[in-house]
Design an enzyme around this catalytic site. Structure first.
Site, mmCIF file in Angstrom:
data_model
loop_
_atom_site.group_PDB
_atom_site.id
_atom_site.type_symbol
_atom_site.label_atom_id
_atom_site.label_comp_id
_atom_site.label_asym_id
_atom_site.label_seq_id
_atom_site.Cartn_x
_atom_site.Cartn_y
_atom_site.Cartn_z
ATOM 1 N N LEU A 21 0.854 -1.186 0.000
ATOM 2 C CA LEU A 21 0.000 0.000 0.000
ATOM 3 C C LEU A 21 0.894 1.241 0.000
ATOM 4 C CD1 LEU A 21 -2.617 -1.103 2.705
ATOM 5 C CD2 LEU A 21 -2.805 -1.306 0.215
ATOM 6 N N ASP A 22 0.818 2.025 -1.087
ATOM 7 C CA ASP A 22 1.538 3.294 -1.176
ATOM 8 C C ASP A 22 0.617 4.367 -0.593
ATOM 9 O OD1 ASP A 22 3.649 2.024 -2.484
ATOM 10 O OD2 ASP A 22 2.759 2.362 -4.458
ATOM 11 N N ILE A 23 1.083 5.044 0.451
ATOM 12 C CA ILE A 23 0.183 5.853 1.279
ATOM 13 C C ILE A 23 0.671 7.287 1.403
ATOM 14 C CG2 ILE A 23 -0.809 6.059 3.607
ATOM 15 C CD1 ILE A 23 -0.344 2.985 3.859
ATOM 16 N N ASN A 74 4.158 1.775 2.381
ATOM 17 C CA ASN A 74 5.177 2.603 1.750
ATOM 18 C C ASN A 74 4.725 4.058 1.827
ATOM 19 O OD1 ASN A 74 7.360 3.473 0.294
ATOM 20 N ND2 ASN A 74 6.806 2.453 -1.613
ATOM 21 N N TRP A 134 -2.536 5.406 -2.750
ATOM 22 C CA TRP A 134 -2.266 5.837 -4.122
ATOM 23 C C TRP A 134 -1.725 4.651 -4.924
ATOM 24 C CZ3 TRP A 134 -1.898 11.202 -5.998
ATOM 25 C CH2 TRP A 134 -2.405 12.132 -5.087
#
Length: 264
Positions: free
Chosen positions: A129-131, A173, A143
């Site tokens: 999970l890009d946060i 992340n 995102w």
């Protein structure tokens, strides 16, 4: 016994190893195979390799590159980038990779998590999970596509759903902390640790071994991942592949876990 893991994360762009800041401004830092050879010598706990072109460009994984990396790698290897199907995940595991990391495809089609887990086992399915913080700064949002698309989804709910669907690990992340080398987003890490039971790896912001220690002190048994910390040296960011030796690692983990126990 489970113990914290210290994990270099290597980003691949146009076949080369790069490092970004806030997912932008990629700087070439060398050849991925050479980096893997050096990390082998340093007896790294685990290695994560992410092809940052594959999903953004709509490409499938570069299976030849993955096979070459896996053949060279002497530590557990996680690969992410472009994985959209359980068949692709199975093929990658068949090349000698221990874990596949899925991100945007798991968000677009969460059932992929279950299908992949059925195919290769939950322990090999990592959801990334890009946060980033919302515009108002009062919430976190997920995102995708190298931080170019805001899903507006809540990462905590996403992680809980991924856990229920069969994921074996969650990677958080932090986009805002990426490449800054000023420390992890500990508020995000501790909030997520309270919500899920899965193994968890945190990425984004580590600038020193002390930052790794602070994360472990806050979250306990966790994967402490970093890019810049393990490929740059000094204030001018000279390229140097580095990793703590066994004594440094043992001392750091012992002190941090003691602090974690004392805090709880």
């Amino acid at each position: 016994m489970l113990r914290p893991r210290i994990i270099p994360c290597l980003l691949v762009h146009n076949g080369g190893l790069v490092k970004t800041v806030e997912f932008k401004d990629s700087k070439y830092v060398g050849d991925p195979i050479n980096a893997v050879k050096i990390f082998n010598e340093k007896e790294t706990d685990e290695l994560m390799v992410v092809d940052i072109d594959a999903t953004k460009n709509g490409c499938e994984p570069n299976f030849k590159m993955i096979a070459d990396l896996a053949a060279e790698c002497r530590m557990p290897l996680a690969y992410g980038g472009g994985i959209k199907t359980a068949a692709q995940a199975k093929r990658i595991i068949g090349l000698g990779v221990e874990k596949v990391a899925i991100s945007s495809a798991a968000i677009t089609d969460p059932s992929l998590i279950t299908r992949a887990a059925d195919e290769i086992g939950s322990q090999s399915v990592v959801v990334v999970l890009d946060i980033n913080k919302s515009a108002s700064g009062d919430a976190y949002e997920v995102w995708t596509h190298n931080a170019t698309r805001n899903t507006k989804l809540c990462p905590f709910k996403m992680a809980e759903e991924a856990q229920a669907l069969g994921a074996g690990e969650i990677v958080l992340n932090s986009i805002a902390h990426d490449g800054k080398m000023k420390g992890y987003d500990l508020a995000l890490a501790t909030a997520m640790r309270a919500r899920i039971d899965l193994p968890m790896t945190i990425l984004g912001g580590a600038g020193s071994l002390a930052d790794l220690g602070k994360l472990i002190a806050a979250c306990g048994i966790v994967g402490a991942a970093a890019g810049s910390l393990f490929v740059f040296k000094g204030p001018f960011r000279a390229v140097l592949i580095n990793y703590p030796n066994q004594q440094q690692k043992d001392d750091l983990i012992r002190v941090a876990l003691h602090a974690n126990t004392s805090n709880h």
